[in-house]
Write a protein that holds these residues in place. Structure first.
Motif, PDB file in Angstrom:
ATOM      1  N   GLY A 202      -6.206   6.862  -1.727  1.00 11.71           N
ATOM      2  CA  GLY A 202      -7.506   6.559  -1.153  1.00 11.71           C
ATOM      3  C   GLY A 202      -7.802   4.950  -1.113  1.00 11.71           C
ATOM      4  O   GLY A 202      -8.323   4.749  -0.145  1.00 11.71           O
ATOM      5  N   VAL A 203      -7.375   4.352  -2.061  1.00 11.93           N
ATOM      6  CA  VAL A 203      -7.588   2.831  -2.011  1.00 11.93           C
ATOM      7  C   VAL A 203      -7.038   2.252  -0.824  1.00 11.93           C
ATOM      8  O   VAL A 203      -7.352   1.451   0.063  1.00 11.93           O
ATOM      9  CB  VAL A 203      -7.287   2.264  -3.303  1.00 11.93           C
ATOM     10  N   VAL A 204      -5.691   2.584  -0.832  1.00 10.47           N
ATOM     11  CA  VAL A 204      -4.902   2.133   0.199  1.00 10.47           C
ATOM     12  C   VAL A 204      -5.356   2.354   1.820  1.00 10.47           C
ATOM     13  O   VAL A 204      -5.688   1.653   2.553  1.00 10.47           O
ATOM     14  CB  VAL A 204      -3.283   2.495   0.259  1.00 10.47           C
ATOM     15  N   LEU A 205      -5.742   3.697   1.817  1.00 10.10           N
ATOM     16  CA  LEU A 205      -6.284   4.244   3.207  1.00 10.10           C
ATOM     17  C   LEU A 205      -7.736   3.462   3.483  1.00 10.10           C
ATOM     18  O   LEU A 205      -7.892   3.105   4.611  1.00 10.10           O
ATOM     19  CB  LEU A 205      -6.521   5.766   3.097  1.00 10.10           C
ATOM     20  N   VAL A 206      -8.449   3.372   2.560  1.00 11.18           N
ATOM     21  CA  VAL A 206      -9.669   2.649   2.939  1.00 11.18           C
ATOM     22  C   VAL A 206      -9.553   1.495   3.399  1.00 11.18           C
ATOM     23  O   VAL A 206     -10.192   0.966   4.386  1.00 11.18           O
ATOM     24  CB  VAL A 206     -10.602   2.671   1.532  1.00 11.18           C
ATOM     25  N   VAL A 207      -8.825   0.606   2.848  1.00 10.36           N
ATOM     26  CA  VAL A 207      -8.356  -0.971   3.167  1.00 10.36           C
ATOM     27  C   VAL A 207      -7.770  -0.766   4.620  1.00 10.36           C
ATOM     28  O   VAL A 207      -8.016  -1.559   5.565  1.00 10.36           O
ATOM     29  CB  VAL A 207      -7.683  -1.621   2.223  1.00 10.36           C
ATOM     30  N   LEU A 208      -6.887   0.099   4.729  1.00 10.61           N
ATOM     31  CA  LEU A 208      -6.232   0.150   6.313  1.00 10.61           C
ATOM     32  C   LEU A 208      -7.025   0.882   7.109  1.00 10.61           C
ATOM     33  O   LEU A 208      -6.839   0.353   8.272  1.00 10.61           O
ATOM     34  CB  LEU A 208      -4.646   0.689   6.024  1.00 10.61           C
ATOM     35  N   VAL A 209      -7.322   2.199   6.889  1.00  8.91           N
ATOM     36  CA  VAL A 209      -7.955   3.000   8.061  1.00  8.91           C
ATOM     37  C   VAL A 209      -9.312   2.341   8.478  1.00  8.91           C
ATOM     38  O   VAL A 209      -9.669   2.403   9.747  1.00  8.91           O
ATOM     39  CB  VAL A 209      -8.192   4.296   7.539  1.00  8.91           C
ATOM     40  N   PRO A 211     -10.594  -0.537   9.064  1.00  6.72           N
ATOM     41  CA  PRO A 211     -10.659  -1.867  10.030  1.00  6.72           C
ATOM     42  C   PRO A 211     -10.113  -1.089  11.369  1.00  6.72           C
ATOM     43  O   PRO A 211     -10.703  -1.614  12.385  1.00  6.72           O
ATOM     44  CB  PRO A 211      -9.717  -2.749   9.306  1.00  6.72           C
ATOM     45  N   TRP A 212      -9.270  -0.346  11.355  1.00  4.92           N
ATOM     46  CA  TRP A 212      -8.660   0.237  12.605  1.00  4.92           C
ATOM     47  C   TRP A 212      -9.832   1.139  13.175  1.00  4.92           C
ATOM     48  O   TRP A 212      -9.865   1.096  14.368  1.00  4.92           O
ATOM     49  CB  TRP A 212      -7.516   1.141  12.258  1.00  4.92           C
ATOM     50  N   LEU A 213     -10.614   1.799  12.412  1.00  6.08           N
ATOM     51  CA  LEU A 213     -11.632   2.689  12.999  1.00  6.08           C
ATOM     52  C   LEU A 213     -12.677   1.853  13.752  1.00  6.08           C
ATOM     53  O   LEU A 213     -13.301   2.225  14.531  1.00  6.08           O
ATOM     54  CB  LEU A 213     -12.293   3.401  11.908  1.00  6.08           C
ATOM     55  N   ALA A 214     -12.943   0.602  13.127  1.00  5.68           N
ATOM     56  CA  ALA A 214     -13.745  -0.504  13.724  1.00  5.68           C
ATOM     57  C   ALA A 214     -13.181  -1.303  14.771  1.00  5.68           C
ATOM     58  O   ALA A 214     -13.880  -2.194  15.318  1.00  5.68           O
ATOM     59  CB  ALA A 214     -14.172  -1.282  12.489  1.00  5.68           C
ATOM     60  N   GLY A 215     -11.947  -0.814  15.206  1.00  6.93           N
ATOM     61  CA  GLY A 215     -11.096  -1.640  15.980  1.00  6.93           C
ATOM     62  C   GLY A 215     -10.748  -3.164  15.656  1.00  6.93           C
ATOM     63  O   GLY A 215     -10.531  -4.019  16.532  1.00  6.93           O
ATOM     64  N   VAL A 216     -10.752  -3.188  14.391  1.00 11.19           N
ATOM     65  CA  VAL A 216     -10.200  -4.595  13.829  1.00 11.19           C
ATOM     66  C   VAL A 216      -8.648  -4.349  13.210  1.00 11.19           C
ATOM     67  O   VAL A 216      -8.519  -3.306  12.444  1.00 11.19           O
ATOM     68  CB  VAL A 216     -11.156  -5.211  12.897  1.00 11.19           C
ATOM     69  N   THR A 217      -7.869  -5.319  13.247  1.00 10.85           N
ATOM     70  CA  THR A 217      -6.602  -5.106  12.475  1.00 10.85           C
ATOM     71  C   THR A 217      -6.871  -5.886  11.211  1.00 10.85           C
ATOM     72  O   THR A 217      -7.395  -6.863  10.833  1.00 10.85           O
ATOM     73  CB  THR A 217      -5.540  -6.073  13.150  1.00 10.85           C
ATOM     74  N   PRO A 218      -6.627  -5.031  10.097  1.00 10.87           N
ATOM     75  CA  PRO A 218      -6.844  -5.548   8.540  1.00 10.87           C
ATOM     76  C   PRO A 218      -5.905  -6.623   8.462  1.00 10.87           C
ATOM     77  O   PRO A 218      -4.552  -6.957   9.024  1.00 10.87           O
ATOM     78  CB  PRO A 218      -6.175  -4.395   7.726  1.00 10.87           C
ATOM     79  N   LEU A 220      -3.629  -9.779   6.392  1.00  7.68           N
ATOM     80  CA  LEU A 220      -2.552  -9.477   5.715  1.00  7.68           C
ATOM     81  C   LEU A 220      -2.736  -9.484   4.210  1.00  7.68           C
ATOM     82  O   LEU A 220      -2.214  -8.894   3.188  1.00  7.68           O
ATOM     83  CB  LEU A 220      -1.440 -10.621   5.874  1.00  7.68           C
ATOM     84  N   VAL A 221      -3.853 -10.392   3.745  1.00  9.27           N
ATOM     85  CA  VAL A 221      -4.220 -10.436   2.164  1.00  9.27           C
ATOM     86  C   VAL A 221      -4.629  -9.054   1.868  1.00  9.27           C
ATOM     87  O   VAL A 221      -4.653  -8.524   0.852  1.00  9.27           O
ATOM     88  CB  VAL A 221      -5.038 -11.601   2.217  1.00  9.27           C
ATOM     89  N   SER A 222      -5.559  -8.503   2.509  1.00  4.57           N
ATOM     90  CA  SER A 222      -6.252  -7.352   2.165  1.00  4.57           C
ATOM     91  C   SER A 222      -5.023  -6.183   1.912  1.00  4.57           C
ATOM     92  O   SER A 222      -5.257  -5.692   1.098  1.00  4.57           O
ATOM     93  CB  SER A 222      -7.286  -6.957   3.425  1.00  4.57           C
ATOM     94  N   VAL A 223      -4.332  -6.174   3.074  1.00  4.20           N
ATOM     95  CA  VAL A 223      -3.084  -5.268   2.856  1.00  4.20           C
ATOM     96  C   VAL A 223      -2.305  -5.266   1.587  1.00  4.20           C
ATOM     97  O   VAL A 223      -2.096  -4.391   0.917  1.00  4.20           O
ATOM     98  CB  VAL A 223      -2.354  -5.154   3.904  1.00  4.20           C
ATOM     99  N   ALA A 224      -2.236  -6.644   1.364  1.00  2.90           N
ATOM    100  CA  ALA A 224      -1.116  -6.982   0.139  1.00  2.90           C
ATOM    101  C   ALA A 224      -1.848  -6.539  -1.114  1.00  2.90           C
ATOM    102  O   ALA A 224      -1.233  -5.914  -2.163  1.00  2.90           O
ATOM    103  CB  ALA A 224      -0.766  -8.390   0.286  1.00  2.90           C
TER     104      ALA A 224
END
Length: 376
Positions: A202-209, A211-218, A220-224
């Motif tokens: 869930g932690v990974v999905l929240v960080v990745l999904v 931003p995409w739902l808001a039309g923004v690319t996450p 790199l630091v947040s993804v890492a």
């Protein structure tokens, strides 16, 4: 976060609390440097200043954050000691910190109480920082900004640790609840471990999904960071699941489940006599007794099988036997964790141990059989 891990970790001992060392692990230095570099740009935005000031302020905040983590861990240890569970070490690491214990909590209530006081300590600190920032320092100052950051960080740490999934403290509370409801500690570990796996994903999905739902690319630091935190949580949760399953197996350990029945013969017996005794008892293992009655050796079945039948009568049993060192003996009446601890001590002398019940050798226990049983 807390866990029952007896080995004392390496690092610098800062002092002792409740009879346990406070240890600064070498990985903490890496965390301090990385977090200082991460926070410095934000501090520069807040202050509008350049040079070394943003880095100094960021470092102060990082030290404040780790001090809050230490308070969290000390709360675990002090309450645990008050409840009869001795803390083994308070450790500050790359991931924040953990408290190790010499043994597990005796009751679900103790486990839950020890777990919940850590997050509560952080929430109390968050409230304290907010009060000081609001009422004790001038508005708009750098100090007020640092205090508000401390309040937010402690609030986040406290609330996040209450999420019900191991290795978080909320997972320990969930584990205790399942333990209390089912009277099965190990089922609690498995349930809370699986919940922890869900939290990690869930932690990974929240960080990745999000931003995409808001039309923004996450970024790199947040993804890492999400990947690192998710991997850490998944690893801890998986370890809890394995520990729960292994604990259930350990509780069910008996001599009958891991030992192989054995007969005994004297040191002067021939291989033919040993074979006849074993066949009459429908077993393959033979223990050779010393003159004083101590189990001195056991017949190597592979070596014995290579001796032709016409030579078995003139071959002494010791010729095809492997010595049993002094101490390679275990009380066969033990069960569960007590049996496992006794086997661990006895197997230090060799991979095969003689099991004795009421002074009589009844079985042989091989290390590989115990390992196979623990693996399910």
């Amino acid at each position: 976060m807390s866990s029952p891990r007896p080995p004392r970790p390496s690092g610098w001992v800062l002092g002792h609390v409740a009879g346990a060392p406070v240890v600064l692990a070498p990985s903490w230095l890496l965390a301090a440097v990385v977090l200082t570099l991460v926070f410095a740009p934000s501090v520069q935005t807040w202050t509008g200043g350049g040079g070394a000031l943003p880095y100094v302020v960021a470092l102060v905040f990082v030290v404040l954050l780790f001090a809050s983590v230490l308070v969290h861990e000390l709360a675990h240890g002090l309450v645990a000691k008050a409840r009869g569970q001795q803390p083994h070490a308070f450790v500050l690491t790359l991931w924040g910190g953990h408290t190790t214990f010499g043994g597990a909590a005796a009751t679900p209530g103790t486990s839950a109480l020890v777990a919940v006081v850590g997050p509560v300590a952080n929430l109390v600190l968050a409230g304290g920082f907010m009060l000081v920032a609001d009422h004790a320092v001038p508005d708009g100052t750098l100090l007020q900004t640092v205090l508000w950051a401390g309040a937010v960080a402690n609030g986040f740490v406290g609330l996040f640790n209450l999420v019900p999934g191991l290795p978080l403290d909320g997972g320990r509370i969930l584990e205790a609840a399942v333990w209390a409801a089912t009277r099965d500690r190990h089922r609690g570990s498995v349930v809370a471990g699986w919940t922890g796996r869900v939290v990690a994903v869930g932690v990974v999905l929240v960080v990745l999904v999000r931003p995409w739902l808001a039309g923004v690319t996450p970024d790199l630091v947040s993804v890492a960071w999400a990947a690192l935190i998710g991997a850490f949580l998944w690893s801890g949760a998986s370890a809890a699941v394995r520990a729960g399953r292994t604990g259930r197996v350990v509780d069910s350990l008996t001599l009958q489940s891991i030992g192989r029945p054995a007969v005994v013969v004297g040191a002067q017996a021939s291989l033919a006599q040993a074979r006849e005794t074993a066949a009459a008892a429908h077993t393959a293992d033979v223990v050779v007794l010393a003159p004083d009655g101590r189990p001195a050796a056991y017949v190597d079945t592979e070596a014995a099988a290579r001796v032709p039948a016409d030579l078995a009568g003139t071959t002494t049993v010791l010729a095809v036997s492997t010595p049993l060192p002094v101490g390679a003996v275990v009380d066969g009446s033990l069960t569960g964790d007590a049996l496992l601890r006794a086997l661990s001590a006895a197997s230090a002398h060799g991979p095969v141990v003689a099991a004795v019940v009421d002074g009589r050798v009844v079985a042989l226990v091989r290390t590989r059989d115990v390992v196979a049983a623990l693996r399910g």
